[in-house]
Structures are given as C-alpha cells and as structure tokens.
Design a protein around this motif. Sequence first.
Motif, PDB file in Angstrom:
ATOM      1  N   PRO B  83       7.355   4.416   1.559  1.00 30.85           N
ATOM      2  CA  PRO B  83       6.900   3.055   1.258  1.00 30.85           C
ATOM      3  C   PRO B  83       5.803   3.125   0.198  1.00 30.85           C
ATOM      4  O   PRO B  83       4.811   3.836   0.369  1.00 30.85           O
ATOM      5  CB  PRO B  83       6.347   2.577   2.605  1.00 30.85           C
ATOM      6  CG  PRO B  83       7.135   3.332   3.620  1.00 30.85           C
ATOM      7  CD  PRO B  83       7.343   4.688   3.010  1.00 30.85           C
ATOM      8  N   GLU B  84       6.004   2.408  -0.896  1.00 29.33           N
ATOM      9  CA  GLU B  84       5.170   2.643  -2.085  1.00 29.33           C
ATOM     10  C   GLU B  84       3.739   2.151  -1.944  1.00 29.33           C
ATOM     11  O   GLU B  84       2.890   2.458  -2.763  1.00 29.33           O
ATOM     12  CB  GLU B  84       5.828   2.010  -3.314  1.00 29.33           C
ATOM     13  CG  GLU B  84       6.023   0.513  -3.151  1.00 29.33           C
ATOM     14  CD  GLU B  84       6.678  -0.115  -4.361  1.00 29.33           C
ATOM     15  OE1 GLU B  84       7.343   0.602  -5.123  1.00 29.33           O
ATOM     16  OE2 GLU B  84       6.507  -1.331  -4.532  1.00 29.33           O
ATOM     17  N   ILE B  85       3.463   1.416  -0.874  1.00 29.62           N
ATOM     18  CA  ILE B  85       2.102   0.918  -0.651  1.00 29.62           C
ATOM     19  C   ILE B  85       1.225   2.019  -0.050  1.00 29.62           C
ATOM     20  O   ILE B  85       0.007   1.951  -0.049  1.00 29.62           O
ATOM     21  CB  ILE B  85       2.137  -0.334   0.244  1.00 29.62           C
ATOM     22  CG1 ILE B  85       0.818  -1.098   0.177  1.00 29.62           C
ATOM     23  CG2 ILE B  85       2.472   0.019   1.671  1.00 29.62           C
ATOM     24  CD1 ILE B  85       0.839  -2.446   0.885  1.00 29.62           C
ATOM     25  N   LEU B  86       1.869   3.070   0.468  1.00 31.16           N
ATOM     26  CA  LEU B  86       1.122   4.166   1.114  1.00 31.16           C
ATOM     27  C   LEU B  86       0.496   5.078   0.067  1.00 31.16           C
ATOM     28  O   LEU B  86       0.897   5.108  -1.091  1.00 31.16           O
ATOM     29  CB  LEU B  86       2.048   4.964   2.030  1.00 31.16           C
ATOM     30  CG  LEU B  86       2.633   4.207   3.219  1.00 31.16           C
ATOM     31  CD1 LEU B  86       3.618   5.076   3.975  1.00 31.16           C
ATOM     32  CD2 LEU B  86       1.530   3.731   4.162  1.00 31.16           C
ATOM     33  N   LYS B 123       2.952   3.584  -5.503  1.00 31.46           N
ATOM     34  CA  LYS B 123       3.557   2.770  -6.572  1.00 31.46           C
ATOM     35  C   LYS B 123       2.865   2.977  -7.919  1.00 31.46           C
ATOM     36  O   LYS B 123       3.427   2.683  -8.959  1.00 31.46           O
ATOM     37  CB  LYS B 123       3.591   1.292  -6.196  1.00 31.46           C
ATOM     38  CG  LYS B 123       2.241   0.641  -6.025  1.00 31.46           C
ATOM     39  CD  LYS B 123       2.414  -0.825  -5.667  1.00 31.46           C
ATOM     40  CE  LYS B 123       1.102  -1.347  -5.086  1.00 31.46           C
ATOM     41  NZ  LYS B 123       1.264  -2.481  -4.223  1.00 31.46           N
TER      42      LYS B 123
END
Lengths: 207, 280
Positions: B83-86, B123
């Motif tokens: 998950p690119e928010i991590l 991200k």
Amino acid sequence: MLGFIKKDLFIIKNNLKFIGLIFIVYLLMAFTNKMDVTFLLPFLSVVLMISTFSYDDFNNWNAYAVTMPKGRANIVKAKYLSTLILLVISTIIVTIISILVSLVNKKPINYSELLLMMSVTMYTTALVLVIMYPIIFKFGVEKGRIAIFILIFGIAILGGLFIDYINLSSVVKLLDKYWQIIIPVTGIGLIYISYIISKRIVMKKEY
Amino acid sequence: MKNIIEIKNLVKKYDNFTLGGLSLDIPSGCIIGLIGENGAGKTTLIKCLLNIIKKDQGEIKIFGKSNYLNDDIGVVLDNMFFPEILKPYEIGKIMQGIYQNWDTELFNNYLKEFELPTNKPIKELSKGMRKKLEIATALSHHPKLLILDEPTSGLDPVVRSEVLDLFLEFIQDEDKSIILSTHITSDLEHIADKIIFIDEGKIVLNEMRDDIIDDYGILKCSKEEFKNIKKEDIVRYKQNKYNYEVLVKNKKEIKKKYKKMVIDNITLEELMVLMIKGEA
C-alpha cells in the motif's frame, strides 16, 4: 496475523491528518451542543477501515498477502480484528467526550443512557460492517459500492413492502426491555456469520 | 540434487488462454530463469505456484509438500504490492508480525545498502526504489526459495547488477534456489543456471543455460545457401530482407557439415525471438 493488523493501523495513522479537520468540527459541535454527535466517530472508523480496503485493492496488496504463511485466513481475521480495535477505541473516545461535554456544560451525567447510546452506536456501526465486508472482499471497494447500494435499496424496498405486517410497537417494546441481551448476542452473532462468509470468499478468491 | 519444486501436469484455463499440462522439476541450489513473451504464461505459472490463483488441474509440491506457503518462500510480484501510503520502516514493522524468521537488522541493512529513505511514503519513491524495497523485504526473512516475477524491471543497469549480485550471493548456499521471470534476457545470461522458455502456455525449452549457449547457434546465410541446408538441421528460421537467420542445434556438428557457412553463438534474446517468430 499481527502484521496485517499493524498494516491497517499504519494506513489509518497515515490517513489521520485528512480527518483531523473533521475531528475538530466534531469537537466544536459536541461542546456547543449543536448536534448529538455520538454516532459520528464510530462511523468515521468505518470510513477509515474502508480506506484500508481501498489501499489494499489499489496496490494489489492481497495478491502478495496470500503468499504469506496462512495468508488468506489471516487477511480476513486481521480485518475484523482491526475493525473491532478501531471501533472500541472510537467508542471510548466518544464516551470520554460526552462525559466532558456534560461536565463543561454542568449537566448531570446519565450513565445508563450513555451506555445505551454507546451500545446502539457500536451496534449500528457493526451492522454496517457485517453487511459491507463480505461484499467488499468479493467485489473490491469500487464494484462493492454498487453492490452495497443495490443491497440497501433492496432491503428498503422489502422493508417497505412488509412494514404493514410487522407490529413495530411490540418490536420496540421487546428491544426496550431486553436490549442488554439482544444487542451483544445478535451483534456478536452477526459479526461471526459475516466473518465466516468473508473467509469463505477469500479462501477461494483469485487475485 | 534434490528437487525444490515439483510440478505435475499443471493446467490453468482462462477464456482466451490456457497454461497447459506443465510438468517441471526444479532442483535446489540453482537459479532458474523463466523467459517468454508477454502473455506467454510466466506470471500465470508464478501465480499458480504462489496460490494467488487456483490451478484447475495438476499437482504442485514445494519442499516436498503440497501445503507449502511459509517463511521459506520469498516473493516479489511484477506489480507494486505495498500500500503506497506506507513507509519503508512501517513495512519492516508489519513483516515482523507476519514472518517468524523476520530479521529486522538485516532489513535495515538492506535499506541502508540500497539508500532507501525509511520515513517517506512509498508513493514518493521511484519505481526502482520500490523494487529494491520489495527485494529487501523478500530477502529479510531468510527464505530458502525466492519466487520473483520481473524483479529487475524498472531498475537502471547499475542497480540491476547490484541486485543480480545479491541473488548470486543468496544462491551460494546449496539449499537455496531462485526462480525468476524476466524480459531482460541478458540478466539471465549472467546468473541463470537453467532456462525455462514458455510460449503460449507451454514449455518449449527447459535446459541448462550453458548447454543452450554451447549447443544452439545462429547461422546466417543467403537464399541460395539456405536451400542447401537440410530440413532436419533447421530448428527455426527467419527470412530477413537480405539474408536468412537459421537457428541450429548441435552447433559443432553443424559447423563440420556446413564448413563454408558462419555460425555465431546465440544470445537468449535471439533464441527467444527465433523460437517465437521463426518458422519451423
């Protein structure tokens, strides 16, 4: 499995700044008695949980997660557990805020009413979840939205058709008398059924 | 050599594509390169191996077991999957709660070695950095088998060679194996022990890399010369504007047979193109 729960909580944590503003508005409304806002925070936790599904979907996390030890089973278990954790935390926050609001406004605190409020809030939030999760696991967040809409629309139509045949006042009486039993028993039962359905879906699903 | 992966008659059907009746044994202690054009079935095979998709028929055993998904397998998939928010340090914390053998120190060392920022959302990382993060994650729980789908795509040549060196280092231990798919066939020329070539869902070649390089050759000739080549000596051929390219096997014998013609060594890329585009 702990890792999957951590993943959801990290996503939520990183998303928190986006709901910071909502939280401030919420606090203002709570302390100025503009609105009864007890329901807002638990519902917000649902929104945040759905956002974790969105990130899972968007970055194809589940395709990777299923390759991990007991991946498929843990995906589902962790999702329900992180939801419960979040729900409990948000309910505690709401309870504290409600007590503070009463103290600030020098109103007497009615603890039994507060307990009822919290139970109903948690119950309705849990209901939303048990309906949504299997659908989201099956179709993903995007397509799931449409499915949920159709489902709720269907329930509304069915409810409209059968409402005349149900003696509502007796139902309300029953709830009023036995809510301490009805809410936890049906709540836990429904969550469990939803969990079993979700697990079945994920065990078979291809990513 | 022990077999680390055993596949018997694996079938996966889609509406417009079938991975058909694959049987394959993969020995431990080596690097297996999976090649083939886009849509040939490489990713389908890898997804079947990893239980991401369900096989329709057949049997897969890894480490001798049918239920094999555990700490011993490290994975990199072709598309980004975090998950690119991590943030990278969060990935470490998450994996700690997933893999029993997770080695935080090793992971942090890889982050340092790869010069990855620990506190920046994924991200904001470049494609190459993300790939490095994925590879670091796959290596940090001490797996015995790495299953990698396009692990070097998006990496610049310098980083690619770093990563390939890492793979070679990993394989020093005889019990360990790597199976990796790639478009960049030149990578495999450096590191792969064995090449598996998949085309239209079937294995068309499954040989040791050295044997391929020793055995196969590419014979370039004119139209007249081509007419003199016996049919049984031609594996595949391709007619170009000015000449013919002929894929031949048993290079040494062919050289003796057709003394006047030039037979060059073949690269995996040329082999792939001729096998797919060439005529039989």
